[in-house]
Each structure stands twice: as C-alpha cells, then as structure tokens.
Design a protein around this motif. Sequence first.
Motif: not given
Length: 785
Positions: A324-336, A383-396
Amino acid sequence: MSQKFQILEEAASGSDKKVSIPKVLPAIATRTNMLIYPSAVMPLYVGREKSLTALEESISKFNQLLFLVSQKDIKVDDPSAEDLYEVGTVVKIVQLMKMPDGNYKILVEGLTRAKTVEIIEQERAFMFKIEVLKPRYKATKTLEALIRKVRELALKYVNMSRRFPDEATLALDDTSNPDKFADFVASLLPLKLEEKQALLEEISPRKRLELLMELLTREVEILSLEEELERRVKEKIEQNQKEYYLREKMRAIQEELEGEEDAEIKELKEMLASRTYPKEVVEKAEQEIARLEKMSPYSAEATVIRTYLDWILNMPWYEETGDNIDILKVREFLDKNHYGLMDVKERILEFLAARKFSENLRAPILCLVGPPGVGKTSLGRSIAESMGRKFGRISLGGMRDEAEIRGHRRTYVGALPGRIIQTIRKLGVKNPVIVLDEVDKMGISFQGDPASALLEVLDPEQNSTFTDHFLELPFDLSKVLFITTANVLYTIPPALLDRMEVIEIAGYTDTEKLHIAKDYILPKLYKEYSLDSKRVSFTTAAIKRIIREYTREAGVRNLDRNLAKVIRRAALRLSEGEKSVKVGAKNLEEFLGIPRFTDSDFRKKPEVGVATGLAWTAVGGEIMYIEVLPVPGGKGKFITTGQLGDVMKESAQIALSLARKLCDNEKYSEFFEKTDFHIHVPEGAVPKDGPSAGITLLTAVTSAVTGRPVRYDVAMTGEITLRGKVLPIGGLKEKLMAAYRAGINKVILPKANKKDLEKVPDEIKKALKFVFVDEVDEALREALI
C-alpha cells in the motif's frame, strides 16, 4: 490450543473396560480410509477446530469417551452432520500426545457400535444423541461353519500378503466370540471406506461373516494374481536389473488394477498440477511422489515423505501481498500509532517511495537498537499494517540451536523446517514483515551457532536463494522485510551487524512521555478496562508526577504499568459505589503508594571529592556519583569499590597519575606519597565499566587533593589520556537524557561529540548548557569551585 489441552495429557491415560456409555457424546468426523471396529486399538490424528473442541469435551465431561464417525467424502474440510455416516464406533481415549505441528495424536480403543439418533449440536463441535447397537446371534452349526471358512480364508490371506506379524495368526485362533472374531478379521483387510462402513453397519455377526467371506475370496484371488504377475515379470528380466524389475512390477500391477491410485497420492498429484511451482519444486515433488507410491503407507519413511510433500506444496513460492504505497497515508498511520521515532519512520517511507519506481528493489534489513520499552517490536507490527503486509514475529532470545534457523535434516519423523520457513508458510505470502526480536541475546552451544546461520538470512546478496536443510530447495527471502531488535550492539557478532542497517532509538523525554501517556497509553487502557475519561480522569500534573517520581526509565513500560495500576484501583472504588474518580498530583499516593524516586536522590550542594558522571546502560542513560576519599598514612596507592570493571579501574589509575601531574608542587607531592585514595561508586551491587568515566574520576580525585568542591549542578563524561586530552564517547543522547531527568544545568562534553547534538531532542538542548572541552584543564575550571 496448547493451554486448553494441558489437562488432557494428564487425564487421557489408561483404559477401563467396564464403561457406562451415556446417551449423548461428542463426536469426531474422521476423513481417512482408517475405520476402527469394536475391541480394536488405533492411533488417530486430531487437528480441526471442531475435533479439538470435541476432544476437550470428551476429556473434561464424558470420561474420555468419543463417538467416531466417518465422512462420506474425505475431501470436505468442514463437514456438516449430513456429510457423515449414521453408524460409528464409541471409543475410549487411552493415550494423548501433542505433535510438533501443533495437532494431537490420540490412541483410542473401540468399545461398541452406535447409531446417531439426534443431532444435539454441530456448530462449535459435533454432539450427537446415540443408540448403542448390540450384536444379535444364535450359536448354530451354520454360524460355526462360517467361522471356520472365514478363518481358513483369513489365514491364507495373512500368509500370502506377508504383511502381518505372527501374533495376527495366533489371534485368528480365538473364535469363541463370533462378533469379535468378525471385527478382528475386518480390521486386517485393506478395504475401501464404503466396504468397511458396510461391515461396521452390519449388526448380525452371521451376515458380517458372509460378507467377509466374499471379500476375503476376492482379496485372495487378487494376491494370487499378484504372485502370478510377479513370477511373469521375473521371467522377463535378468537378476541384476533390480531397478527395472521394480518399475515393471509396478506397471504390471497398475495395469491389472486398471490404474487405481491411492487417494492421498492422487490428491498430491492434483495439487501439484493445479498450482504454479518453480521448476525445481516440481521435479523434487514428482520424484518424492514416485518414491511414496512404491513403499508401504505405514512405514516411517512414508510419513517423512508425506510431511515433506505437505511442506513444499504448501509454501508460498509466488504468493505476495501488494504494498500500500500511499506515502501520506503511511506517514499518517505511523504518526498515529507511534510518537517520535523519526529516523525509523523516515527510513520506511524512503523504502516505500523507492518501491514506487522499482518493483525489484530489495527490502532493507533494519536493526532497531534501544533500551526496553521504547516501542521497537510494536513498531514492526505498525510498519506491516501501514504497508498492507502480513506480520510475523520470531523471538531469538536464548536460541542456541542452528536448526531453529536452517531447519532439521530429513533423517527422522519429527524433522521440521526452521523458524523462518515456518513463519512464512503460516503467513502464506513470500513478502511479509518479520520481526526478529532480541537478536543480541542468541547463544552458542554444541548444536551450532544460530547467529552465523542468520548471516545468509539477513544478507540481501544471498537470501534470494536461502536453502533450508529440511526443504533442500532455494527459497527467495529477498522480498521479506526483516526488522531486528536489540538492546545493545556489542553482543551482536560483527559479521551479522555488518548486514543490517542500524537505527538507534534512544529513550523518551518527560514531555514525550506525557504525550505518549495521554495519546496512546491511556486510550489503550480505557479500552482494555472498558472505562473512559469521564469515569476515571487524570490531571496533567498527576501524569507528570508518575513520570518523575514513580518511573525512571528510557522507555514507557513502567509508565504503562503504573497507569494500569491506578486504573485498577480506580475501578475498585467505582465498584464500591463512587460515581467517578479523579486522579491528581495530590492524591496520587492513594493509588501508587510512596514515590520510588525523590529529589533527595540527587546532590543538592557542592561537595569535596564527589563528581557527577554520566553513564550509558542497556536500559538507557544513568547518572553516576564518583566519590574519592584521601586516607592518610598510606603509600600513594588507590582502592576501588563498587564493582568496577577492568576498564574503569584503568581509567582510575590514569586519573590518579594525571592528578599527580596537574598538582605537581611541593604542597601536594608529599600528600600523594603519604596518602592512599579510596575510590567508590555507589550501588555496589551493580557492575560498572567503561572508559567514559575518566574525566569524572579525574575531577573527583583533583577535588579531594585540592579541597575544592565540585559543582553539584554540573555533570560530565569523556575519556582521558595521560597527555590530558579528552576523547569522544558514545551514547550521548541517553546520557544527556539522564542529566535532564536529574535536574543538571550544565554538562561537560568532549569537543568531538559536538556534532552528535543534532540527534538530541530540542527539549533537552534548551534545558541544558553544554561545555565542550579538548583538555582536562578546561573541564576542571568548569567543574571545580
């Protein structure tokens, strides 16, 4: 589901023959060709949500009893009651075990036939009202003759098939109970599901034996034909052409059976044909399917091959989510969702902006370094939500086995791919955002070095052909956006650190914490506790006091805990009858008790031999008081206490030698020769080390020698040399934030660190006065009165 079944593993043990069967039982729909008869024991894999719920109900409420009933169509993933046969088997669970893939394996013992009378529930789990079907027969000569004939055919089948142990032959001798004898013979035959179900539905042992006689006659004829085919094939080929012989035998058998294939193998072939796979995956899958066709489905190697095919055919080789490459929306989402953190936000926006122009752009490998509680992990999810990507987490953290990254070799039944491949398959796309938490806390053991295994994963030049030991096929990780988190950098191996783009996240100022509390933490807590600001309100002064007197940290984790504690206490008051609760600075102690930190923790006046230093730690910056006490009657030696490391002890030695040089006159020369110096850093239980305390040690020693007090509102940091030079230090932002929290007015810094002030928040720069020095003389003039 693992927590839900902790009780199951303890309860599902043993078997009670005398079982009272209730009229209503939870049911599990089986979709394999396996069907259990009464008195038989059989393993069963349980993985579907309805089945797991029924399993839990069986253990907790029905004395480990289940009703197993077969699906009419095994391809249906979520069957309804209409998709099931009416007649099934009541079984008792005798053993339960959790498998590596998260499913459960149970061992069940068949008790009796039963028929579904009424459907009680089928949404959450199957719950049926059943009727037990009891066998009806009379001991006649005809029945005895049938038993003998069936036993004769069964013995012939067992001897010809050569697939059963000697115990099966011995078990056929027990013909005292026609019902149990017929069920035992039925369990030996490799029949179709419809034929097995017909045998299960037949209550009369006599009719069941008649049907078994027909089926056994057919199977014996097929085995005879198979032997004839084998003899014919052997005559065609030479003894040393074994591989050719096996292929010819398989071809002849398949021709005779009109090309019938095992349902599972057919399903694998259909899956391979219906989806698009890389060329090497297709070749490998075809090779493994061909091997699977030639071996017994019950062998351990067949299980390994089936597991392997399941993995490679279900990996997302080409599946992606669009960015989801809408820079203004991504910036707004991260700031929020995150206050501050400008460096990492700008780096993500740069990457997305570049992706607009190039689809082949490699994803960056970001390493977020900072103290706990500053939002490193949660930033990855945003970051994943703002880009529209799926998110995974691995604890090392604490990982010591290389196989956790690269996977296990396919040499045993429980082998699995590494955590990277597991996460990607779970997410179902090849371009997710994956956060690798605590990359600085991996270990090394005899099982390998996981940090070295990560080198290929986190190298943009190599990870496009990452090969997991289990898959043995290259998988493209270049489109995965990896974000690693760490508290410190010095424990990360240099080779691994070189592959990552480091973004340092320092702690928050008090003003930033106030904004975060108001705009992020409190709304989250209100939602969590189902309250609002009208019922539980905080004044700005109360939040500031919590930040100043109850939490001293770089992040906001303890601030979150304290605010949650206040809300819980307020909820207690509301439940006792109060209509609303207002939390102010004056009544804060009613909720949180006595403050943990007060202004008395800091120096309030100039003192001789005490200097205020600034230290960097993994959890943020701290102020550090260094005390020096001259002890008369000594020999010019120095004593250190307070758990000082080797580097700090060397800095103390340098400071003492440099003080001798700076105080080189008759008045002080004899003082140094006849005095020992005791250097102490309070909080002796906390280890302290680092060269940046050099200027602080020198100031404290010089003050103790000359009797000149050190200013209480001045803090300092810097490494010194024997020539009196002040060298630059690291962690400047964290140290200045510690000085800001302690109410320091002036900070003495190395001149080489002047350029690092750009990263320091304006709030701190306005509150502090900076003095940059090159020589120790300049620092002493500023610090000593």
